[in-house]
Design an enzyme around this catalytic site. Structure first.
Site, mmCIF file in Angstrom:
data_model
loop_
_atom_site.group_PDB
_atom_site.id
_atom_site.type_symbol
_atom_site.label_atom_id
_atom_site.label_comp_id
_atom_site.label_asym_id
_atom_site.label_seq_id
_atom_site.Cartn_x
_atom_site.Cartn_y
_atom_site.Cartn_z
ATOM 1 N N HIS A 150 0.863 -1.193 0.000
ATOM 2 C CA HIS A 150 0.000 0.000 0.000
ATOM 3 C C HIS A 150 0.894 1.236 0.000
ATOM 4 C CE1 HIS A 150 -3.823 2.044 1.866
ATOM 5 N NE2 HIS A 150 -3.151 2.877 1.088
ATOM 6 N N HIS A 153 -9.629 0.865 -1.076
ATOM 7 C CA HIS A 153 -9.573 1.532 0.218
ATOM 8 C C HIS A 153 -10.979 1.451 0.819
ATOM 9 C CE1 HIS A 153 -5.821 3.119 -1.213
ATOM 10 N NE2 HIS A 153 -5.681 3.993 -0.244
ATOM 11 N N GLU A 173 -11.145 3.512 6.115
ATOM 12 C CA GLU A 173 -10.074 4.410 6.565
ATOM 13 C C GLU A 173 -10.755 5.529 7.363
ATOM 14 O OE1 GLU A 173 -8.134 6.549 3.360
ATOM 15 O OE2 GLU A 173 -6.490 7.256 4.657
ATOM 16 N N HIS A 178 1.140 4.817 -2.486
ATOM 17 C CA HIS A 178 0.705 5.617 -3.647
ATOM 18 C C HIS A 178 1.957 6.284 -4.188
ATOM 19 C CE1 HIS A 178 -3.586 5.320 -2.498
ATOM 20 N NE2 HIS A 178 -3.070 5.207 -1.286
ATOM 21 N N ASP A 201 1.720 4.111 2.721
ATOM 22 C CA ASP A 201 0.658 4.924 2.120
ATOM 23 C C ASP A 201 1.246 6.059 1.275
ATOM 24 O OD1 ASP A 201 -1.997 5.396 1.547
ATOM 25 O OD2 ASP A 201 -2.509 6.285 3.484
ATOM 26 N N ASP A 202 1.610 7.178 1.909
ATOM 27 C CA ASP A 202 2.164 8.341 1.199
ATOM 28 C C ASP A 202 3.383 8.828 1.982
ATOM 29 O OD1 ASP A 202 -0.088 8.898 -0.868
ATOM 30 O OD2 ASP A 202 -1.138 8.645 1.043
HETATM 31 N N1 ADE Z 1 -4.683 8.648 -2.062
HETATM 32 C C1 ADE Z 1 -3.447 8.757 -1.565
HETATM 33 N N2 ADE Z 1 -3.437 8.435 -0.269
HETATM 34 C C2 ADE Z 1 -4.697 8.103 0.065
HETATM 35 C C3 ADE Z 1 -5.325 7.683 1.257
HETATM 36 N N3 ADE Z 1 -4.661 7.534 2.410
HETATM 37 N N4 ADE Z 1 -6.652 7.449 1.235
HETATM 38 C C4 ADE Z 1 -7.336 7.608 0.113
HETATM 39 N N5 ADE Z 1 -6.797 8.017 -1.044
HETATM 40 C C5 ADE Z 1 -5.485 8.257 -1.065
HETATM 41 ZN ZN ZN Z 2 -3.846 4.715 0.522
#
Ligand code: ADE
Ligand code: ZN
Length: 356
Positions: A31, A211, A214, A33, A292-293
């Site tokens: 996971h 997703h 969350e 992005h 994630d990011d």
């Molecule tokens: N796009 C990038 N990060 C995300 C996240 N945590 N939740 C939903 N969309 C995303």
């Molecule tokens: Zn994500």
């Protein structure tokens, strides 16, 4: 329990050894992005290269804006950051930078999300996006010995028609990606909005993930399972609010790709000490740890492991092993690759349990 797991001397691994073991252990990332791996320095370098004006005067000012209150407050900045990506080498450079970081964190395999609609909406051809990312994945395999695959995500705040058109435009590049996912603003955009496009993706032989849970309610996790027929749930942490859903996820062996630093940065939990990862693991769910990011949330996968284990004393060597093992088992790699990676993981833990 597998035979290897029962022969590892978890109790003989000293607590002081844990931080190094978390960093060294082989793992998969499921996971991430890729647009969320764009560090401010690279955003500014690409802006200069492409003549794109940014609404922030400097790297320092951009980083200072990374104070998020919820998912949407992050997404607004994340999409602005991605506006510097225009040409194939831009997508290559972004993915190559991430893959080098992943290799340094002992990631053996990664399944990378990308958001084509973020780029096609600005006039970038989808082939430009996919070819740039694919080039980096190939180079990572050759030079870093990291196996890297791509998963195309649909932006759920846009229409299903837009998602369907994106899938059709991507299908000529079908051999360059292994699956589809669903991301962006969760609340108000339930999985069932994308029932037909996920049907089409499954019919094309693609893996499917989404997703769910969350920020959105546990019902979104249920509809991701029932309507989209997903093979993994991304995040899914709000499952803890629904005991029968927890039982169902455990019984199915449904993987959850949990992103602890993301959850704290986006205020799903006030502190890491409140994170529900231990409860999910204790209930027998197939949890994995992911970044994630990472450029926005304070670190890559090893930083996620380090901060999660530092804040949650109930997590020890046994849980570290389980999380790493789950990451390989929950991946879309073939059985031979999975057992090869799990053997490497077993060796790392057997050694840790015998070293003085
Ligand atoms: N796009 C990038 N990060 C995300 C996240 N945590 N939740 C939903 N969309 C995303
Ligand atoms: Zn994500």
């Amino acid at each position: 329990m597998t035979s290897a797991m029962s022969t590892i001397a978890f109790d003989r691994i000293p607590r002081e050894r844990l931080p190094a073991l978390l960093a060294e252990m082989p793992k998969a990332e499921l996971h991430i992005h890729i647009e969320g791996s764009l560090e401010p320095e690279l955003i500014f370098a690409l802006a200069r290269r492409n003549g794109v004006a940014l609404p922030y005067p400097s790297v320092v000012a951009l980083r200072a804006a990374y104070a998020f209150t919820d998912l949407q407050s992050f997404l607004d900045i994340y999409y602005a950051g991605a506006s510097v990506l225009l040409k194939e080498p831009d997508f290559f450079d972004m993915a190559w930078a991430y893959l080098q970081r992943a290799a340094a964190d002992n990631v053996l395999h990664t399944e990378i999300f990308f958001d084509p609609q973020t780029h096609t909406a600005r006039g970038v051809d989808i082939g430009t996006v996919i070819k740039g990312l694919d080039h980096a994945c190939h180079r990572a395999h050759q030079e870093l010995r990291v196996s890297a695959k791509l998963i195309l995500c649909f932006l759920r705040h846009l229409s299903e028609e837009d998602a369907m058109a994106t899938l059709e435009a991507a299908l000529p590049y079908r051999h360059h990606f292994i699956g589809v996912g669903l991301d962006s603003s969760e609340r108000g955009h339930p999985p069932e909005k994308f029932a037909r496009v996920f049907d089409r993706a499954r019919a094309a032989g693609l893996h499917v993930v989404a997703h769910a849970g969350e920020e959105g309610p546990p019902e979104y996790i249920r509809s991701a399972l029932d309507v989209l027929e997903v093979e993994r749930i991304d995040h899914g942490v709000r499952a803890v609010e629904d005991p029968s859903l927890m039982q169902r996820l455990a019984a199915m062996g449904m993987p959850l790709t949990v992103c602890p630093l993301s959850n704290v940065k986006l205020c799903v939990y006030k502190t890491m000490a409140e994170h529900q990862l231990p409860a999910l693991l204790a209930a027998g769910l197939k949890v994995t740890v992911n970044s994630d990011d990472p450029a926005y949330f304070g670190g890559y996968i090893n930083q996620n492991f380090a901060e999660t284990f530092a804040a949650l004393p109930q997590l020890g060597a046994r849980e570290a092993y389980t999380l790493a093992r789950n990451s390989f088992e929950a991946s879309f790699a073939d059985a031979g690759a999975k057992s090869h990676w799990i053997n490497q993981l077993d060796l790392a833990f057997e050694e840790a349990g015998t070293a003085q």
